[in-house]
Write an enzyme that holds these catalytic residues in place. Structure first.
Site, PDB file in Angstrom:
ATOM      1  N   HIS A  93       7.383   2.680   0.783  1.00  0.00           N
ATOM      2  CA  HIS A  93       6.258   3.216   1.543  1.00  0.00           C
ATOM      3  C   HIS A  93       6.388   2.739   2.990  1.00  0.00           C
ATOM      4  CE1 HIS A  93       2.075   3.851   2.785  1.00  0.00           C
ATOM      5  NE2 HIS A  93       1.910   4.601   1.700  1.00  0.00           N
ATOM      6  N   LEU A 133       0.842  -9.310  -2.383  1.00  0.00           N
ATOM      7  CA  LEU A 133       0.748  -9.677  -0.968  1.00  0.00           C
ATOM      8  C   LEU A 133      -0.067  -8.632  -0.216  1.00  0.00           C
ATOM      9  CD1 LEU A 133       1.648 -11.431   1.456  1.00  0.00           C
ATOM     10  CD2 LEU A 133       3.643  -9.953   1.652  1.00  0.00           C
TER      11      LEU A 133
END
Length: 338
Positions: free
Chosen positions: A230, A126
Site C-alpha cells: 500500500h 505499528l
C-alpha cells in the site's frame, strides 16, 4: 517527552481510537471491544510472564506524549506465530511446462497456500497518529522493538517477520481479493479481513483453493498487486529493508502484500545496539539515540541526546531522560543511534 511503554487496561479508549484511525487492511487491530480488551489483557499477561523460550506471548506497546498524557501510537511483537491458530501465507513459486519435441518451454508463476512461518516472531500493529508523524517518531516506534528483542532474546524466535499491508482502495477493496471473492469466497475484503482479525480463521481452510493457483489465470488487476505494498506502507517497508529484512516470496492471502523476514540476530538495530551503564549529568550535544531500560513489565524507551563513553561502556543522560526511562545512576540501558 515521547516515551514508549507497555499497554495497560486504562489505554482501551486510545487503542479503540487507533483501531478506527488505522482503517481497512490493519488486521491486527479490529474495531471490536471484546477483541481489543482481550489484546490488552493478553499483553499485560505476557509482560508479566516468566519466559525461557518463545510461546504465544504478545507484547503490545503504546507511544505516549508525556506533555499531554495522550497515546499517539502503538507497536507490537508476537513471540511465535501460528502456535494456537494456523498462520497462512501464499508462497510464490514456479512451474515449468515444456516439450522438447515441440520446442516449447513456458514458466508459470504459482501461489501455494502454506504455514511456513509457524513459530517465527512477528513485528506488527505499528500505527502512529498523523499529529506525531514528525521528529523521527516513526523510526522510534518501529526500531525500539529490536532493542527489546535484543535485550530479551529468550522470548523470541531466531526468525522475525513483518507482514506489509497490500494494495487496497479507500473503501477497502483489494484487487487481489476481488478475484478470490468472485471464484471462491463470496465475502468482500473488509469482511474477510475483519473475521481474520477477530480470530475466525476456519473459513480460510474451508474455502481457500486447495491446489496452487496459476498467477496468469488471475485478473490483470490482481496480478499487478501481488507482492506490492500500500502507498502508505512504503516508508515502513523501506525502514525494515534498511534493517536487513527482505522478501522471500511470501504474500498475504487477502491482499497479496509481501511478508519480509530476516534472522533476529542479523537485524541492524540488534547488531549495532550496545549496553551501557547510566551516568546522570548534563548533555549538550544533539546526537540522538534510541534508548531503553532492561526491564519487561516496566519497560520504557525514548529517543534523546546522550553522551556516549563507548570504551568505558557508559552513557551520560539527563535527569529528565533517566526519569522517563525509570532508571538510576549505575543502572544499565540499551541504545542505538537514531
Amino acid at each position: 517527552m515521547i516515551i514508549i511503554r507497555p499497554i495497560q487496561s486504562s489505554d482501551y479508549d486510545a487503542l479503540h481510537r487507533i483501531a478506527v484511525e488505522s482503517g481497512h487492511g490493519f488486521t491486527s487491530l479490529p474495531v471490536n471491544e471484546k477483541l481489543l480488551k482481550n489484546r490488552i489483557s493478553h499483553a499485560e499477561a505476557s509482560f508479566n510472564s516468566s519466559v525461557t523460550e518463545p510461546g504465544n506471548e504478545g507484547y503490545l506497546f503504546v507511544m505516549e506524549d508525556t506533555k499531554t498524557g495522550a497515546v499517539v501510537g502503538t507497536s507490537g511483537i508476537e513471540a511465535a506465530v501460528g502456535l494456537d491458530d494456523a498462520f497462512y501465507h501464499y508462497h510464490l513459486g514456479k512451474v515449468v511446462h515444456s516439450s522438447r519435441e515441440l520446442n516449447i518451454y513456458n514458466t508459470v508463476e504459482t501461489l501455494s497456500l502454506c504455514n511456513d512461518y509457524t513459530g517465527a516472531s512477528e513485528i506488527c500493529t505499528l500505527f502512529l497518529s498523523e499529529s506525531h508523524r514528525k521528529n523521527r517518531n516513526g523510526r522510534l516506534l518501529s526500531r525500539f522493538r529490536f532493542l527489546f528483542m535484543a535485550e530479551h532474546t529468550e522470548r523470541f524466535a531466531d526468525t522475525v517477520i513483518a507482514e506489509m499491508r497490500g494494495v487496497s482502495d479507500e473503501s477497502g477493496a483489494s484487487p487481489f481479493w476481488k478475484w478470490l471473492e468472485e471464484h471462491f469466497f463470496s465475502l468482500d475484503f473488509p469482511t474477510a479481513d475483519y473475521l481474520t482479525g477477530i480470530g475466525k480463521k476456519v473459513f480460510i481452510a474451508e474455502l481457500m483453493p486447495k491446489y496452487p493457483i496459476y498467477v496468469n489465470l488471475l485478473s490483470p488487476e490482481a496480478q499487478k498487486v501481488i507482492n506490492k505494498v500500500h502507498p502508505k506502507t512504503v516508508p515502513a517497508l523501506r525502514l525494515l529493508e534498511a534493517e536487513g529484512f527482505s522478501r522471500r516470496g511470501y504474500v498475504d492471502i487477502f491482499d497479496a502484500g509481501p511478508t519480509v523476514e530476516t534472522q533476529t540476530a542479523l537485524v541492524k538495530t540488534v547488531r549495532q545496539s550496545q549496553k551501557c551503564q547510566v551516568i546522570i549529568g548534563d548533555v549538550v550535544n544533539d546526537n540522538k539515540y534510541i534508548i531503553c531500560n532492561d526491564k519487561i513489565a516496566d519497560f520504557r524507551a525514548t529517543q534523546a541526546p546522550v553522551l556516549l563513553r563507548e570504551t568505558a561502556k557508559q552513557v551520560v543522560i539527563s535527569q529528565a531522560v533517566a526519569d522517563a526511562l525509570m532508571v538510576n545512576e549505575g543502572d544499565w540501558v540499551r541504545l542505538v543511534s537514531n
